[in-house]
Design a protein around this motif. Structure first.
Motif, PDB file in Angstrom:
ATOM      1  N   PRO A 222      -6.746 -10.177 -13.301  1.00 39.66           N
ATOM      2  CA  PRO A 222      -7.343  -8.865 -13.038  1.00 39.66           C
ATOM      3  C   PRO A 222      -8.610  -8.998 -12.210  1.00 39.66           C
ATOM      4  O   PRO A 222      -9.287 -10.029 -12.261  1.00 39.66           O
ATOM      5  N   LEU A 223      -8.910  -7.948 -11.468  1.00 35.05           N
ATOM      6  CA  LEU A 223     -10.127  -7.885 -10.680  1.00 35.05           C
ATOM      7  C   LEU A 223     -10.728  -6.498 -10.865  1.00 35.05           C
ATOM      8  O   LEU A 223     -10.006  -5.509 -10.958  1.00 35.05           O
ATOM      9  N   GLY A 224     -12.018  -6.405 -10.942  1.00 33.48           N
ATOM     10  CA  GLY A 224     -12.661  -5.102 -11.084  1.00 33.48           C
ATOM     11  C   GLY A 224     -12.550  -4.585 -12.508  1.00 33.48           C
ATOM     12  O   GLY A 224     -12.376  -5.334 -13.468  1.00 33.48           O
ATOM     13  N   ALA A 225     -12.633  -3.253 -12.643  1.00 29.41           N
ATOM     14  CA  ALA A 225     -12.636  -2.608 -13.954  1.00 29.41           C
ATOM     15  C   ALA A 225     -11.213  -2.379 -14.439  1.00 29.41           C
ATOM     16  O   ALA A 225     -10.363  -1.896 -13.698  1.00 29.41           O
ATOM     17  N   ILE A 226     -10.948  -2.750 -15.690  1.00 31.38           N
ATOM     18  CA  ILE A 226      -9.636  -2.548 -16.291  1.00 31.38           C
ATOM     19  C   ILE A 226      -9.829  -2.008 -17.710  1.00 31.38           C
ATOM     20  O   ILE A 226     -10.944  -2.041 -18.259  1.00 31.38           O
ATOM     21  N   ASP A 227      -8.722  -1.520 -18.315  1.00 32.66           N
ATOM     22  CA  ASP A 227      -8.736  -1.043 -19.697  1.00 32.66           C
ATOM     23  C   ASP A 227      -7.891  -1.928 -20.615  1.00 32.66           C
ATOM     24  O   ASP A 227      -7.911  -1.742 -21.826  1.00 32.66           O
ATOM     25  N   ASN A 228      -7.140  -2.865 -20.029  1.00 34.15           N
ATOM     26  CA  ASN A 228      -6.223  -3.696 -20.801  1.00 34.15           C
ATOM     27  C   ASN A 228      -6.994  -4.818 -21.493  1.00 34.15           C
ATOM     28  O   ASN A 228      -7.661  -5.618 -20.839  1.00 34.15           O
ATOM     29  N   HIS A 229      -6.878  -4.877 -22.836  1.00 33.12           N
ATOM     30  CA  HIS A 229      -7.598  -5.909 -23.576  1.00 33.12           C
ATOM     31  C   HIS A 229      -6.826  -7.226 -23.647  1.00 33.12           C
ATOM     32  O   HIS A 229      -7.358  -8.221 -24.145  1.00 33.12           O
ATOM     33  N   ARG A 230      -5.581  -7.237 -23.187  1.00 34.85           N
ATOM     34  CA  ARG A 230      -4.811  -8.482 -23.112  1.00 34.85           C
ATOM     35  C   ARG A 230      -4.233  -8.613 -21.716  1.00 34.85           C
ATOM     36  O   ARG A 230      -3.020  -8.553 -21.525  1.00 34.85           O
ATOM     37  N   PRO A 231      -5.089  -8.816 -20.728  1.00 37.12           N
ATOM     38  CA  PRO A 231      -4.574  -8.857 -19.355  1.00 37.12           C
ATOM     39  C   PRO A 231      -3.813 -10.143 -19.083  1.00 37.12           C
ATOM     40  O   PRO A 231      -3.970 -11.149 -19.786  1.00 37.12           O
ATOM     41  N   THR A 232      -2.995 -10.100 -18.054  1.00 39.12           N
ATOM     42  CA  THR A 232      -2.321 -11.300 -17.550  1.00 39.12           C
ATOM     43  C   THR A 232      -3.110 -11.817 -16.356  1.00 39.12           C
ATOM     44  O   THR A 232      -3.306 -11.091 -15.382  1.00 39.12           O
ATOM     45  N   LEU A 233      -3.593 -13.044 -16.441  1.00 38.77           N
ATOM     46  CA  LEU A 233      -4.325 -13.668 -15.342  1.00 38.77           C
ATOM     47  C   LEU A 233      -3.308 -14.193 -14.333  1.00 38.77           C
ATOM     48  O   LEU A 233      -2.372 -14.907 -14.705  1.00 38.77           O
ATOM     49  N   THR A 234      -3.475 -13.866 -13.077  1.00 42.61           N
ATOM     50  CA  THR A 234      -2.556 -14.339 -12.034  1.00 42.61           C
ATOM     51  C   THR A 234      -3.352 -14.895 -10.864  1.00 42.61           C
ATOM     52  O   THR A 234      -4.504 -14.521 -10.635  1.00 42.61           O
ATOM     53  N   TRP A 235      -2.720 -15.791 -10.112  1.00 39.46           N
ATOM     54  CA  TRP A 235      -3.357 -16.420  -8.966  1.00 39.46           C
ATOM     55  C   TRP A 235      -2.279 -16.883  -8.001  1.00 39.46           C
ATOM     56  O   TRP A 235      -1.092 -16.915  -8.326  1.00 39.46           O
TER      57      TRP A 235
END
Length: 876
Positions: A222-235
């Motif tokens: 994720p980048l910037g502001a999000i609401d998800n407390h269990r985000p998926t990190l991607t690259w």
């Protein structure tokens, strides 16, 4: 140069090279780049007797980057003597590609025994260069020579050996623009002579391979502001990577890292909720060929907005409790409230640690705006909630229900800071009343309202001149029309309770229950003083119910709109059928009997006379006898069976018996051409004989037929009746004590010579749904119309058989099912037009004249009294 007593064991070179300020991570503290020490690189043997080289070194250099290559000499102690081996002279070459690298300088050059300083690059083709690395990728060398200048053999060379190796020099290079990779290697130029312990010197082929650094992963989410407390990190994927190191830290948080896994693939999903706050993601690739890329980073923040639990938009609590759903990671919450109506005045700005807030001071009149946001670790402020509203204003008091009052009093409450009130009343889309500047709390209209539905609102004005909110919608109905509340939809209760809203000024109510599956009217009862009514067992099917109110003077209001509902209560197919008693009886403790399917394990009996209810469950037989006498009244009863699993079957059809012994006349009825019509009635259990009286309503002659000792249940006149209207009664005589039962309800019929131009059988013209009754079309709905009870006595009642009195049976004024007409269900078939020669045709049946006034082709329309469909107008 053999006189030079130089002892040489080996030359150790750090083949990977050291980039200036090159760092490596030694421990995870706060982030991958914090508190790092110098990276220890692997060494390479250039010249040795008994040394073994490790793997070929690989390092990465970017274009225009300057880096160092240290050359290290180390004495090997093979015989516990630093000078066990000695060489009179040695010379070596450092090979590089001048097209890829620019030689910058040598520094930190060890001076002892130095013969040739490696400061000037030479071409490999130079005749003075004796050694070659046999690599086509190199074309330039730095030549270096050393000799032992100490003639004392025992001391070795250098005179002060260094246990961890002696740096002879550091060569500095800069990668040229467009650099894409190269190699650096060493070769022997001159090995010299060895004295002392025999040994053979040789250079190990260990070139240093240099290439461009791998492109680091780029964090994509994720980048910037999000609401998800269990985000998926991607690259992004890195070519040549076999795994990735993931480092996630909370900026301003404690206990970092939050996560630090090594994963295969270019994504990682958190397995636990992250707190609100700011985060930084670090990703680097582990390369299959060895080494890692630099770290790629990306920042995001979890700014979940607080969700305020629903509040009433219009409230009457001056200190409402405001609550919200908890936010993961919140350490506190900030609550902000203002009063918009009063001019945006701040009401509260509080920080609380709970998930609710109750103001300590009363809210004043006006619309209040409410926001809440969560605070996290490190004073992180998450997003504000959506704005909630809470309005405190005057409340409507009346009228809010249906009423008989045509000039209802409008009233409401008030609050401090309310300067005046505006009143608005509509009927449909028409404004019928509007008043402004009302300083009191009530208003009485000067003109009466016509019957119909009305809506009204009030709007208060603040002392500051700002208008408050319009109140909630207030509704009332002038004309005493009730509103049915329940049941609605599908119910699984076969004994549903019918409820309705009270009508202001009502003294009683009438109920009209209709079966939509073809049975028509199944129940009609009046004189109900409450606002609920429990009927009787209803079979599974579809129903409609209407309610009418009567004021204290007995004047009727309008029928309610119908409310449809369905009963679906049967869970078994097992059934039961009433068998006795099915006729009136003088026995007040009759035995109720029924039959049941073979699958029945038990039965239920429901018995009511409209006042008393007897409901029996778990009857294992197929009969029941009351232990105390029943009231002398008309009783209706139903039975149903339950199977072995206690699943209930359908209720039977209603059976009727009258314990007062009141006879029931079955006919004749309507118009007949039979001049000696047979009067037929149901047998009365326990009767010894019957009394029959027939009056001529046309001539006013009473008792044209009076039979006091009839033992049969029918009677045919012995002589022709003259054409006209007649009324008949029957009463039974108790065989036990010769006491008379009550007179039957009267039956009226007409004897006439049929005029073929008059249709006396509407059912032959219309569909079989035609049921005659009075019928009108109200403004917004179709209603069943109350019909004058045909039992009301308009001519003398038969004389009592023993006292020759003419009392009016009290039951004659009550409402029962037997004499009530059904609502009209008139379906005009296409072929019906041939039966009408004009737009007005009179139908005569049961002394009712039914007039059809049609303005459209008859065959083109179907009329019925379903809700929201307008029937053809009729007049009775």
């Amino acid at each position: 140069m053999s006189w030079i007593p130089a002892a040489l064991k080996g030359l150790w070179w750090d083949g990977r090279g050291i980039r200036r300020n090159r760092r490596r991570r030694t421990a995870h503290l706060r982030n991958p780049l914090q508190d790092l020490s110098t990276e220890v690189l692997e060494n390479r043997v250039l010249l040795a007797t008994q040394l073994i080289a490790s793997d070929v070194a690989i390092t990465t250099v970017a274009p225009d980057e300057t880096f160092d290559v240290p050359v290290v000499y180390q004495t090997l102690n093979d015989s516990d003597d630093p000078a066990a081996l000695q060489a009179t002279l040695f010379s070596f070459n450092l090979h590089f590609d001048a097209d890829a690298l620019t030689f910058v300088e040598t520094r930190d050059v060890f001076a002892e025994g130095l013969l040739v300083t490696p400061d000037v690059p030479r071409l490999e083709s130079d005749p003075t260069v004796l050694g070659d690395d046999n690599l086509a990728a190199t074309d330039t060398v730095l030549v270096t020579s050393y000799a032992d200048t100490d003639p004392t053999v025992s001391l070795g060379w250098p005179n002060s050996p260094v246990a961890n190796g002696q740096t002879l020099y550091v060569a500095t290079f800069t990668a040229k623009a467009g650099f894409s990779g190269t190699t650096i290697s060493f070769s022997a130029n001159q090995t010299g002579n060895v004295i002392g312990q025999p040994a053979e010197f040789s250079f190990l082929a260990a070139p240093l391979t240099i290439h461009l650094p791998a492109v680091p992963p780029v964090v994509t989410s994720p980048l910037g502001a999000i609401d998800n407390h269990r985000p998926t990190l991607t690259w992004t994927e890195v070519s040549g990577a076999n795994s990735y190191e993931v480092w996630l830290e909370q900026l301003g948080g404690v206990g970092n890292p939050v996560v630090n896994p090594t994963v295969v693939g270019n994504s990682y999903t958190l397995s636990a909720d992250l707190d609100i706050g700011r985060y930084r993601t670090w990703i680097r690739a582990n390369l299959a060929a060895g080494g890692t890329t630099v770290w790629g980073t990306g920042d995001f923040q979890i700014q979940t907005a607080t969700v305020i639990n629903p509040l009433p938009v219009y409230g009457d609590d001056p200190t409402p409790t405001i609550s919200w759903s908890p936010v993961v990671g919140a350490t506190s919450y900030r609550v902000f409230i203002d009063n918009f109506t009063a001019g945006g005045i701040l009401v509260a700005d509080e920080t609380v640690t709970e998930t609710s807030f109750t103001p300590t001071l009363d809210f004043e009149f006006g619309r209040h705006h409410i926001w809440v946001r969560a605070n996290g670790v490190g004073n992180y402020a998450a997003a504000w909630s959506d704005r909630a509203q809470y309005y405190i204003g005057p409340e409507q008091l009346s009228p809010l229900v249906s009423t008989f009052d045509t000039q209802p009093l409008f009233s409401w409450t008030t609050l401090p800071d309310v300067a005046s009130t505006q009143l608005w009343v509509q009927r449909g889309s028409t404004v019928v009343l509007t008043e402004t500047g009302l300083t009191g709390t009530q208003f009485n209209p000067s003109s009466p309202f016509t019957s119909g539905a009305y809506r009204w609102w009030i709007r208060p004005w603040h002392t500051s001149g700002r208008g408050g909110e319009w109140s909630q919608l207030g509704e009332f109905f002038v004309g005493g029309r009730p509103t049915v509340i329940s049941p609605s939809g599908t119910v699984n209760d076969s004994l549903p309770t019918i409820t309705w809203e009270a009508v202001e000024g009502a003294g009683s109510y009438e109920i009209y229950l209709f079966n939509d599956d073809g049975l028509g009217l199944i129940h009609r009862a009046g004189g109900i003083t409450g606002t609920s009514y429990s009927s009787f067992p209803l079979a599974d099917g579809n129903y409609r119910v209407w309610i009418k109110s009567y004021n204290t003077n007995g004047d009727s209001g309008l029928w309610s709109r119908s409310l449809s509902f369905a009963v679906d209560a049967s869970t078994s197919s097992t059934s039961a059928t009433p068998t006795s008693p099915l006729t009136p009886t003088f026995d007040t403790t009759p035995t109720f009997e029924w039959t049941a399917d073979a699958t029945a394990a038990s039965s239920e009996l429901y018995l009511t006379d409209g006042q008393t209810v007897v409901s029996l469950l778990g009857l294992t037989g197929t009969n029941w006898t009351p232990t105390t006498p029943l009231a002398t009244s008309q009783w209706r009863w139903w039975v149903r069976a339950r199977d072995a699993s206690n699943a209930a079957g359908p209720w039977s059809a209603a059976a009727t018996t009258d314990t007062s012994g009141r006879a029931v006349v079955l006919g004749p009825s309507g118009t007949t051409s039979d001049l000696t019509p047979t009067v037929v009635w149901k047998p009365v259990i326990g009767a010894s004989h019957y009394v029959l009286q027939v009056d001529n309503l046309t001539t006013g002659q009473n008792s044209i037929i009076r039979e006091n000792t009839l033992t049969a249940t029918s009677y045919t006149p012995v002589s022709d009746l003259t054409p006209g209207d007649y009324r008949a009664w029957v009463r039974a005589i108790n065989g036990n004590n010769d006491s008379p039962g009550p007179w039957s309800f009267n039956v009226e019929f007409t004897v006439a010579v049929v005029d073929k131009t008059v249709i006396d059988n509407p059912e032959g013209v219309f569909s079989d749904q035609l049921r005659l009754s009075s019928w009108t079309t109200p403004e917004e709905f179709v209603k069943p119309l109350q019909v004058a009870d045909s039992r009301t006595t308009t001519s003398p009642i038969p004389a009592d058989h023993d006292e020759q009195r003419r009392p009016v049976p009290a039951e004659d004024t009550a409402i029962t099912d037997e004499v009530m007409s059904d609502p009209v269900f008139l379906s005009v078939a296409t072929s019906a037009a041939q039966h009408f020669s004009s737009l007005s045709q009179k139908l005569v049946k049961q002394r009712l004249v039914f007039t059809l006034s049609l303005t459209l082709p008859l065959e083109a329309h179907t009329f019925n009294n379903a809700l929201n469909e307008r029937p053809v107008r009729s007049r009775i």
